[in-house]
Design a protein around this motif. Structure first.
Motif, short mmCIF file in Angstrom:
data_model
loop_
_atom_site.label_atom_id
_atom_site.label_comp_id
_atom_site.label_asym_id
_atom_site.label_seq_id
_atom_site.Cartn_x
_atom_site.Cartn_y
_atom_site.Cartn_z
N THR A 1 0.84 -1.20 0.00
CA THR A 1 0.00 0.00 0.00
C THR A 1 0.87 1.25 0.00
O THR A 1 1.93 1.29 0.64
N ARG A 2 0.43 2.24 -0.73
CA ARG A 2 1.10 3.53 -0.80
C ARG A 2 0.03 4.61 -0.69
O ARG A 2 -1.16 4.32 -0.53
N GLU A 3 0.45 5.85 -0.83
CA GLU A 3 -0.48 6.97 -0.68
C GLU A 3 -0.79 7.69 -1.99
O GLU A 3 -1.85 8.33 -2.09
N ALA A 4 0.11 7.60 -2.96
CA ALA A 4 -0.04 8.47 -4.13
C ALA A 4 0.57 7.82 -5.37
O ALA A 4 1.42 6.94 -5.29
N VAL A 5 0.11 8.33 -6.52
CA VAL A 5 0.54 7.81 -7.82
C VAL A 5 0.81 8.98 -8.76
O VAL A 5 0.02 9.94 -8.79
N ALA A 6 1.89 8.88 -9.52
CA ALA A 6 2.19 9.88 -10.54
C ALA A 6 2.12 9.23 -11.92
O ALA A 6 2.62 8.11 -12.11
N ILE A 7 1.52 9.95 -12.86
CA ILE A 7 1.27 9.42 -14.20
C ILE A 7 1.80 10.40 -15.23
O ILE A 7 1.58 11.62 -15.13
N ARG A 8 2.49 9.84 -16.24
CA ARG A 8 2.99 10.68 -17.34
C ARG A 8 2.92 9.88 -18.63
O ARG A 8 3.30 8.71 -18.67
N ASP A 9 2.41 10.51 -19.68
CA ASP A 9 2.33 9.88 -21.01
C ASP A 9 1.64 8.52 -20.96
O ASP A 9 2.03 7.56 -21.63
N GLY A 10 0.58 8.45 -20.17
CA GLY A 10 -0.23 7.25 -20.13
C GLY A 10 0.37 6.10 -19.33
O GLY A 10 -0.18 4.99 -19.35
N ARG A 11 1.46 6.35 -18.61
CA ARG A 11 2.11 5.31 -17.82
C ARG A 11 2.29 5.77 -16.38
O ARG A 11 2.37 6.97 -16.09
N ILE A 12 2.33 4.80 -15.48
CA ILE A 12 2.61 5.10 -14.08
C ILE A 12 4.12 5.29 -13.94
O ILE A 12 4.91 4.42 -14.33
N VAL A 13 4.52 6.44 -13.40
CA VAL A 13 5.95 6.73 -13.29
C VAL A 13 6.45 6.70 -11.85
O VAL A 13 7.66 6.64 -11.62
N ARG A 14 5.53 6.75 -10.89
CA ARG A 14 5.96 6.65 -9.49
C ARG A 14 4.78 6.31 -8.60
O ARG A 14 3.66 6.78 -8.83
N VAL A 15 5.02 5.46 -7.62
CA VAL A 15 4.03 5.10 -6.61
C VAL A 15 4.73 5.28 -5.27
O VAL A 15 5.69 4.58 -4.96
N ASP A 16 4.23 6.23 -4.47
CA ASP A 16 5.01 6.62 -3.28
C ASP A 16 4.10 7.30 -2.27
O ASP A 16 2.87 7.20 -2.35
N SER A 17 4.70 8.05 -1.37
CA SER A 17 3.94 8.83 -0.40
C SER A 17 3.40 10.09 -1.06
O SER A 17 3.91 10.55 -2.09
N THR A 18 2.40 10.67 -0.45
CA THR A 18 1.86 11.94 -0.97
C THR A 18 2.95 13.01 -0.98
O THR A 18 3.06 13.80 -1.93
N TYR A 19 3.77 13.03 0.05
CA TYR A 19 4.85 14.03 0.14
C TYR A 19 5.77 13.95 -1.07
O TYR A 19 6.10 14.97 -1.68
N GLU A 20 6.16 12.72 -1.45
CA GLU A 20 7.09 12.57 -2.57
C GLU A 20 6.41 12.87 -3.90
O GLU A 20 7.01 13.49 -4.78
#
Length: 545
Positions: free
Chosen positions: A23-42
């Protein structure tokens, strides 16, 4: 310097559904792909001026659902025509059909009734449907699509095109109820043209998105749907990834067109060659080793059942598969839709061209014969062949499936018929009822497990609910196991486990946000709403819009 994300999901309860589930808190998406799964802070550091930000407010974030068994054009029929799935009795069904009689369509059509839940457990007859209209053809299709009820106008128009053994009669006269191959005449009569098919398919995709579905494996026959999908993708309007499984009677055409399993684009790919073996339990046409428990006392070899409910592969997009073996129905053990010898011929041709095969098999004898055929194909070690439904698979069958790498593509929503006194009890008796859809046993046997809905109904969270709350221990899964079967398991069945099925870096940005946690609401998962659905990094459904 790291580029800003296109979309970030913050302050969520993100379940990756990888193994083990992290489990994590947040996800970052770029160009249709997941680029990071981490804490909200990060993840907040990846939000730029133009980044879209979604505050999940603690909601559960999951990989988008992959429905491994759909009939999308047929699903659209429920949305465009009369939806009979909620009818409480025949009168309700008649009212819903009558409301469609005011349209300018030639045919009055309704889909999805389930008479097993009605006080009077019988199919509608021609007399019932004549109350809707005596001038226009009227058809009501059961939830399984193996049985149809026709009014007098429709019956008179089509009866000569139907095999006699699939037309129910009483005192020598058709009752209006038809099954199996006779339904093909109905599908041929109401076959959608391109514009109609596009309307049905887009309605179904919108509906799927609203339920968190981001990819479907669509069983297609005699349909404009493949062209619709490709046109929608070219126009940038396809909001769901699609894997097209072509019916076996299209095999030569698929070969001639040069379509290959797994070939295609990011959004539309060719899947398996689809075939049948038997029918369904509700119609008493699933092929069993032992007779049905509730055969009518005066049943004859050419009788058609008039009772009960159903599950099993919705025979859609063009009707029933092949002409059933009418003689086989006479021993009370069901019938072949495609007999084992014919299935072996289809499999030999498909395997020679390296196609994956996906085969409908419900009864224990049908599953037995299907495993024998699939395990012997020349590409069996790498093809990930699939058995759809496998409702009465035995321990021996599961051992053989695990050894051969055959995927169990099953429908957890079928547990709606698994309760004491339900369809399985009626058709099979208590002992065999407890052996249906043994999800726990399938998983423990090491058989690859993929979930789909068969559009009965299309609703992954309903399926997860049934998998978690099934009546027998051998049928139940944990919440995490059930969700994995509807994400990573279904992705694996389509050779897509490296693209989708988990929330991990590098995967497609196909994500669903739920209003509540399935883990905290195990007894009411089917009541949980989808808040947001994201496909390829784009929001395709938002409950607030």
């Amino acid at each position: 310097m790291t580029d800003a994300a296109d979309l970030v999901l913050l302050d969520g309860d993100v379940h990756t559904l990888a193994e083990p589930d992290e489990t994590r808190e947040a996800v970052a998406i770029r160009d249709g792909r997941i680029v990071r799964v981490d804490s909200t802070y990060e993840i907040e550091h990846l939000a730029g001026v133009e980044t879209e930000v979604i505050d999940c407010e603690g909601r559960v974030v999951l990989p988008g659902f992959v429905d491994a068994h759909t009939h999308m054009e047929s699903q659209g029929l429920y949305l465009v025509h009369a939806d009979l799935s909620g009818a409480a009795d025949i009168d309700d069904a008649i009212d819903a059909l009558s409301a469609q009689a005011d349209t300018d369509r030639e045919w009055v059509l309704g889909f999805g009734y389930d008479e097993s839940a009605w006080p009077e457990t019988r199919y509608p007859t021609r007399e019932d449907l004549d109350a809707v209209s005596e001038e226009r053809p009227v058809v009501a299709m059961r939830v399984d699509m193996h049985t149809a009820s026709l009014n007098s106008v429709a019956l008179d128009r089509l009866v000569d095109e139907m095999p006699d053994h699939d037309v129910e009669t009483e005192d020598g006269e058709p009752t209006g109820v038809v099954v199996e191959d006779a339904t093909e005449a109905v599908w041929n009569a109401v076959e959608a043209d391109y514009d109609q098919a596009r309307e049905l398919v887009t309605a179904a995709i919108d509906h799927a998105n609203s339920l968190g579905v981001t990819c479907v494996h669509d069983k297609v026959r005699q349909s404009h749907a493949p062209r619709v999908y490709r046109d929608l993708e070219l126009e940038g309007e396809l909001d769901c990834r699609v894997r097209i499984d072509y019916w076996s009677d299209h095999l030569e055409s698929v070969i001639d067109a040069g379509l290959a399993t797994n070939a295609g684009s990011e959004f539309v790919r060719t899947g398996a060659i689809k075939s049948f073996t038997d029918g369904s339990l509700g119609a008493r046409t699933a092929k069993l080793f032992e007779p049905y428990d509730d055969l009518p006392a005066d049943a004859e070899s050419d009788d058609v059942s008039t009772e009960g409910a159903d599950e099993g592969d919705a025979v859609a997009d063009g009707g029933a598969a092949e002409t059933p073996d009418a003689d086989a129905a006479g021993d009370g053990r069901g019938q072949w839709v495609v007999d084992p010898d014919e299935l072996a011929e289809v499999a030999e041709t498909a395997a020679a061209h390296d196609y994956q095969l996906t085969v409908h098999a419900i009864g224990d004898e049908a599953v037995h014969e299907t495993i024998g055929v699939l395990a012997e194909t020349e590409n069996a070690d790498s093809a990930r062949h699939r058995i759809e439904h496998a409702e009465l698979a035995t321990d021996e069958h599961l051992e053989r499936m695990a050894e051969a790498g055959i995927v169990a593509s099953v429908q957890p929503n079928f547990h709606q018929w698994a309760r004491p006194g339900g369809l399985y009890d009626q058709r099979l008796g208590e002992e065999r009822r407890k052996r249906t859809n043994r999800l726990r046993t399938i998983l423990d046997a090491g058989v690859p497990l993929a979930f789909g809905s068969d559009c009965m109904p299309l609703d992954p969270l309903l399926g997860v609910h049934h998998a978690v709350t099934a009546p027998e221990q051998s049928q139940r899964l944990s919440v995490t196991e059930a969700l994995r079967a509807y994400t990573l398991g279904a992705a694996y069945a389509g050779f897509d486990e490296d693209r989708m099925g988990t929330v991990e870096v590098g995967k497609c940005a196909d994500v669903v946000i739920l209003e509540e946690s399935p883990w905290e609401n195990e007894d009411r998962i089917h009541e949980i709403d989808v808040a947001t659905t994201i496909v390829d990094g784009e929001v395709v459904y938002d409950v607030g819009e």
